[in-house]
Every structure is written in structure tokens, then in C-alpha cells.
Scaffold this motif. Structure first.
Motif, PDB file in Angstrom:
ATOM      1  N   THR A 160      12.394   2.176  -2.996  1.00  0.00           N
ATOM      2  CA  THR A 160      12.508   1.798  -4.409  1.00  0.00           C
ATOM      3  C   THR A 160      13.374   0.558  -4.567  1.00  0.00           C
ATOM      4  O   THR A 160      13.040  -0.353  -5.338  1.00  0.00           O
ATOM      5  CB  THR A 160      13.101   2.958  -5.225  1.00  0.00           C
ATOM      6  N   ALA A 161      14.483   0.496  -3.838  1.00  0.00           N
ATOM      7  CA  ALA A 161      15.372  -0.668  -3.910  1.00  0.00           C
ATOM      8  C   ALA A 161      14.634  -1.937  -3.494  1.00  0.00           C
ATOM      9  O   ALA A 161      14.771  -2.996  -4.132  1.00  0.00           O
ATOM     10  CB  ALA A 161      16.600  -0.452  -3.026  1.00  0.00           C
ATOM     11  N   ASP A 162      13.823  -1.844  -2.446  1.00  0.00           N
ATOM     12  CA  ASP A 162      13.050  -3.010  -1.993  1.00  0.00           C
ATOM     13  C   ASP A 162      12.045  -3.452  -3.051  1.00  0.00           C
ATOM     14  O   ASP A 162      11.898  -4.646  -3.332  1.00  0.00           O
ATOM     15  CB  ASP A 162      12.311  -2.677  -0.686  1.00  0.00           C
ATOM     16  N   GLY A 182       3.504  -9.782   3.312  1.00  0.00           N
ATOM     17  CA  GLY A 182       3.931  -8.924   4.407  1.00  0.00           C
ATOM     18  C   GLY A 182       4.716  -7.719   3.924  1.00  0.00           C
ATOM     19  O   GLY A 182       4.559  -6.607   4.449  1.00  0.00           O
ATOM     20  N   GLU A 183       5.561  -7.920   2.903  1.00  0.00           N
ATOM     21  CA  GLU A 183       6.349  -6.827   2.358  1.00  0.00           C
ATOM     22  C   GLU A 183       5.468  -5.785   1.674  1.00  0.00           C
ATOM     23  O   GLU A 183       5.743  -4.587   1.755  1.00  0.00           O
ATOM     24  CB  GLU A 183       7.379  -7.371   1.361  1.00  0.00           C
ATOM     25  N   ILE A 184       4.421  -6.229   1.012  1.00  0.00           N
ATOM     26  CA  ILE A 184       3.504  -5.283   0.347  1.00  0.00           C
ATOM     27  C   ILE A 184       2.856  -4.368   1.372  1.00  0.00           C
ATOM     28  O   ILE A 184       2.753  -3.151   1.174  1.00  0.00           O
ATOM     29  CB  ILE A 184       2.441  -6.053  -0.466  1.00  0.00           C
ATOM     30  N   ILE A 187       5.575  -1.922   2.622  1.00  0.00           N
ATOM     31  CA  ILE A 187       5.897  -0.902   1.616  1.00  0.00           C
ATOM     32  C   ILE A 187       4.784   0.135   1.530  1.00  0.00           C
ATOM     33  O   ILE A 187       5.051   1.328   1.334  1.00  0.00           O
ATOM     34  CB  ILE A 187       6.161  -1.559   0.249  1.00  0.00           C
ATOM     35  N   GLN A 188       3.530  -0.288   1.690  1.00  0.00           N
ATOM     36  CA  GLN A 188       2.430   0.673   1.691  1.00  0.00           C
ATOM     37  C   GLN A 188       2.590   1.685   2.832  1.00  0.00           C
ATOM     38  O   GLN A 188       2.354   2.883   2.653  1.00  0.00           O
ATOM     39  CB  GLN A 188       1.094  -0.072   1.841  1.00  0.00           C
ATOM     40  N   THR A 189       3.018   1.194   3.999  1.00  0.00           N
ATOM     41  CA  THR A 189       3.283   2.086   5.129  1.00  0.00           C
ATOM     42  C   THR A 189       4.435   3.029   4.818  1.00  0.00           C
ATOM     43  O   THR A 189       4.374   4.234   5.120  1.00  0.00           O
ATOM     44  CB  THR A 189       3.609   1.271   6.393  1.00  0.00           C
ATOM     45  N   GLU A 190       5.484   2.501   4.190  1.00  0.00           N
ATOM     46  CA  GLU A 190       6.642   3.321   3.817  1.00  0.00           C
ATOM     47  C   GLU A 190       6.237   4.425   2.842  1.00  0.00           C
ATOM     48  O   GLU A 190       6.700   5.564   2.958  1.00  0.00           O
ATOM     49  CB  GLU A 190       7.723   2.437   3.174  1.00  0.00           C
ATOM     50  N   LYS A 237       2.420  -5.248  -7.369  1.00  0.00           N
ATOM     51  CA  LYS A 237       1.144  -5.799  -6.900  1.00  0.00           C
ATOM     52  C   LYS A 237       0.418  -6.525  -8.038  1.00  0.00           C
ATOM     53  O   LYS A 237      -0.206  -7.572  -7.810  1.00  0.00           O
ATOM     54  CB  LYS A 237       0.266  -4.681  -6.333  1.00  0.00           C
ATOM     55  N   ALA A 238       0.494  -5.977  -9.263  1.00  0.00           N
ATOM     56  CA  ALA A 238      -0.157  -6.621 -10.405  1.00  0.00           C
ATOM     57  C   ALA A 238       0.472  -7.976 -10.697  1.00  0.00           C
ATOM     58  O   ALA A 238      -0.237  -8.964 -10.947  1.00  0.00           O
ATOM     59  CB  ALA A 238      -0.065  -5.712 -11.634  1.00  0.00           C
ATOM     60  N   PHE A 239       1.807  -8.059 -10.642  1.00  0.00           N
ATOM     61  CA  PHE A 239       2.488  -9.338 -10.841  1.00  0.00           C
ATOM     62  C   PHE A 239       2.124 -10.317  -9.731  1.00  0.00           C
ATOM     63  O   PHE A 239       1.944 -11.516  -9.975  1.00  0.00           O
ATOM     64  CB  PHE A 239       4.007  -9.138 -10.871  1.00  0.00           C
ATOM     65  N   HIS A 240       2.028  -9.822  -8.523  1.00  0.00           N
ATOM     66  CA  HIS A 240       1.680 -10.687  -7.396  1.00  0.00           C
ATOM     67  C   HIS A 240       0.291 -11.296  -7.582  1.00  0.00           C
ATOM     68  O   HIS A 240       0.082 -12.496  -7.319  1.00  0.00           O
ATOM     69  CB  HIS A 240       1.728  -9.866  -6.102  1.00  0.00           C
ATOM     70  N   GLN A 241      -0.647 -10.504  -8.054  1.00  0.00           N
ATOM     71  CA  GLN A 241      -2.017 -10.988  -8.235  1.00  0.00           C
ATOM     72  C   GLN A 241      -2.134 -11.972  -9.396  1.00  0.00           C
ATOM     73  O   GLN A 241      -3.004 -12.847  -9.392  1.00  0.00           O
ATOM     74  CB  GLN A 241      -2.958  -9.804  -8.460  1.00  0.00           C
TER      75      GLN A 241
END
Length: 355
Positions: A160-162, A182-184, A187-190, A237-241
Motif C-alpha cells: 500500500t505504501a508503494d 516495472g513497478e506495476i 506490485i501485481q506479483t505482490e 493504473k488508470a492514472f498511468h494510462q
């Protein structure tokens, strides 16, 4: 790579199985060690759940192997046929892959050529495999019992912090595109690991009746913590897109967007801190006093921005939807935490300090 509790338990179970098999005079104690490796489970509950199945697989492997040796012998092709037969039986009984593997070990152990009386040899191998299974069960039961509540909260807190950190950066158009990509993925793996840890925590059994209700409430709170974290990730993810599109909006709206999202992030952080018991009861803003972001109004403004643009007026609807769902999840989490703290005033969710 960290040396986890399961690795230590596996090594300990193998050592105990080999030592016990040697003391009992088994001719090939190595099979006890192999059985111990297959029998180690990540939780005490799963140990109880699988020990009977593994014992049954051992009996199936030994029984079929003995029957085939008496009728067809122990030629390598016959051993291969026996392995296929045992796999089919285990699959019909819906046994797990690990259990099937143990049954195959039993087949190979029994069908090995020997100068001993075959029945005596088979019984000794069967006993060695059974010893390995019970050695692993004993280690699971008595040594290094896992604390999945602690692990779960640690994972949720860190992930959550990330996410919230990246949300702050992304909404200000400061994020590096390759790094965020890369972080997305990470985080999906996490989040998948969080789901697995939650499953293991939910399987843990409480042995005192007074702890049953507390555990049930904790499971509900954790489930909502995870759901809220996942929803914050959907917003990221929405902001990223839509990062480039947001930059083209008139300046006034992006500023309001950042301000309102900061309130949502702040609410999320305060709820996490409250669940840990890190906020003083007498001097904190209580859960009721958390500043409420006006997400519905923000979403309405977001729609108004592109209402006159026929080509783009729907492009921000996914973001608007994710923001609303994130806000609703936070509200639900707030209600659950208030309820949990009301009934368990002196308790908070167990966590570990970040590394």
C-alpha cells in the motif's frame, strides 16, 4: 534470498527422518528423507489436512508396486507402467501433485531389485517413507509455527505504501514511465502473494473459543484492507494510462484532482496507522474525523470537462469509476475498523517493522 522458516523446517524434518531411520536400522534411510521433503507444508492446518492423504498415497504406491512385482516382475518398463497406473489412481482420487509424487517415490522404492525377502524389503521401505511423513508433520506441529497475520499485514502495509507513493508522483506528472511500468508488474506479483498469504492466514485454526470471534473479525478487516489496496492500485493504473490526457486538461481541474486525491491517500494512510495502533487514542483525530474528499463532485467536474468534446467525453469515465470505487472501499474499511476497535479496544492487527 532470505532463509525462510519453511526452508529451515524442511532441513530439520529431513535430518530427523534420516537420523530416526538410521537408529531403527532401515537399509535405505534416504527414502525417509525424501518423504519428509514432500510432506512439509506451509501451515499446521495444511499438515493436518494432508498427512492422511500422503499416508494413503504411500499405501497406494506400495500396494500397487507389490502387486505388480508379484505378477509382472520389476523390469524398468514394468516400473514405468506401474508409475502410470499409480498416477491414474491418484488423479481419480483427486490427490494433489505433491501427494502423487510421494506415491511415485513409493513405487520406485519398492520395485528396486533386492536380495532380501521381497515382503520384508517392501515393509521396510514403506516404514521408512511413513517415518519421513510423520517426521515432517512433527516439525510442522512443534517448530517455527508461522505467523501469517504478521506476514500478511507486513505485505499489505508495504505494498500500500508503494502504491500511494507512486500515486502522489504520477498525479503530479513526475513519474518515470519505464520505472512505473516495472513497478506495476512488481506490485501485481505482490498482490498475488498477499492473496496467498491471506488464504494461509484464513486456514489457521484458533483453539480457544474466545478467540474465534476475534479471528473472524480480523479476517473481515484484512479482506477489506486488501480490497482497498487493490482498488488504489486500479486508480494508479488508470492514472498511468491517462497521464498525457490529464496534462491537456485546463490547469484548474488537475489542481483540484491532485488535492482531492491527496485527501483520499491521506485517509488511506490514517486508516492503516489506526489499524496498527500507532495513533494515540486521546490526541489523535479519530476515524470519524478523517477529512472527507469530495470525490462525487470531482467526478462530476471530470465529466463536465469533456462533455462538449464528442471524441473524448467518455475517455475519463474509467478513471472516474475507479476513483468512486476507491472512495467507497475506504468508507467501508473505516466502518469495519471502527467496529473492530469497538469490540477489541485493546487489540490491533499484528505487524512487523519494515526492513
Amino acid at each position: 534470498m532470505k532463509l525462510g522458516a519453511r526452508m529451515l523446517k524442511t532441513g530439520l524434518a529431513v535430518a530427523i527422518a534420516l537420523y530416526a531411520a538410521s537408529l531403527l536400522g532401515f537399509p535405505s534411510p534416504v527414502f525417509a528423507g525424501i518423504a519428509a521433503i514432500f510432506a512439509i507444508q506451509p501451515s499446521i492446518y495444511r499438515s493436518f489436512q494432508t498427512i492422511l492423504e500422503q499416508f494413503q498415497a504411500n499405501i497406494i504406491g506400495v500396494g500397487v508396486a507389490m502387486l505388480v512385482v508379484f505378477t509382472l516382475g520389476n523390469d524398468p518398463f514394468v516400473i514405468g507402467f506401474t508409475a502410470i497406473l499409480v498416477i491414474g489412481i491418484c488423479m481419480y482420487l483427486k490427490m494433489s501433485e505433491t501427494t502423487v509424487s510421494l506415491a511415485l517415490v513409493a513405487v520406485i522404492a519398492i520395485m528396486e531389485s533386492t536380495e532380501m525377502t521381497f515382503v520384508t524389503f517392501a515393509m521396510m521401505r514403506f516404514s521408512a517413507l511413513t517415518l519421513g511423513i510423520f517426521s515432517a508433520f512433527l516439525v510442522n506441529l512443534l517448530f517455527l509455527p508461522p505467523k501469517y497475520e504478521t506476514k500478511l499485514f507486513q505485505r499489505v502495509d508495504r505494498t500500500t505504501a508503494d502504491i500511494l507513493q507512486w500515486l502522489r508522483i504520477t498525479t503530479r506528472h513526475l513519474s518515470d514511465e519505464p520505472a512505473l511500468k516495472g513497478e506495476i508488474k512488481r506490485i501485481q506479483t505482490e498482490l498475488r502473494q498477499i492473496d496467498q498469504t491471506y488464504l494461509l492466514f484464513s486456514e489457521e485454526r484458533t483453539y480457544l473459543r474466545k478467540n474465534h470471534l476475534s479471528k473472524a473479525r480480523k479476517l473481515i478487516v484484512f479482506r477489506q484492507l486488501i480490497a482497498t489496496t487493490k482498488k488504489s492500485f486500479d486508480v494508479l493504473k488508470a492514472f498511468h494510462q491517462l497521464d498525457e490526457k490529464i496534462e491537456s486538461i485546463p490547469t484548474k481541474f488537475p489542481t483540484a484532482l491532485v488535492e482531492e486525491l491527496d485527501k483520499v491517500i491521506h485517509s488511506h494512510e490514517r486508516l492503516l496507522l489506526s489499524s496498527m495502533g500507532r495513533i494515540k487514542k486521546k490526541h489523535k483525530q479519530t476515524l470519524q474525523d478523517i477529512s472527507e474528499p469530495d470525490i462525487p463532485n470531482l467526478v462530476e467536474e471530470l465529466i463536465q470537462v469533456y462533455r462538449q468534446d464528442e471524441d473524448n467525453h467518455l475517455i475519463f469515465l474509467p478513471l472516474a469509476s475507479q476513483l468512486m470505487e476507491y472512495h467507497h472501499n475506504l468508507q467501508h474499511l473505516q466502518i469495519l475498523l471502527k467496529s473492530y476497535q469497538q469490540y477489541h479496544e485493546d487489540e490491533h492487527l499484528e505487524f512487523m517493522k519494515r526492513d
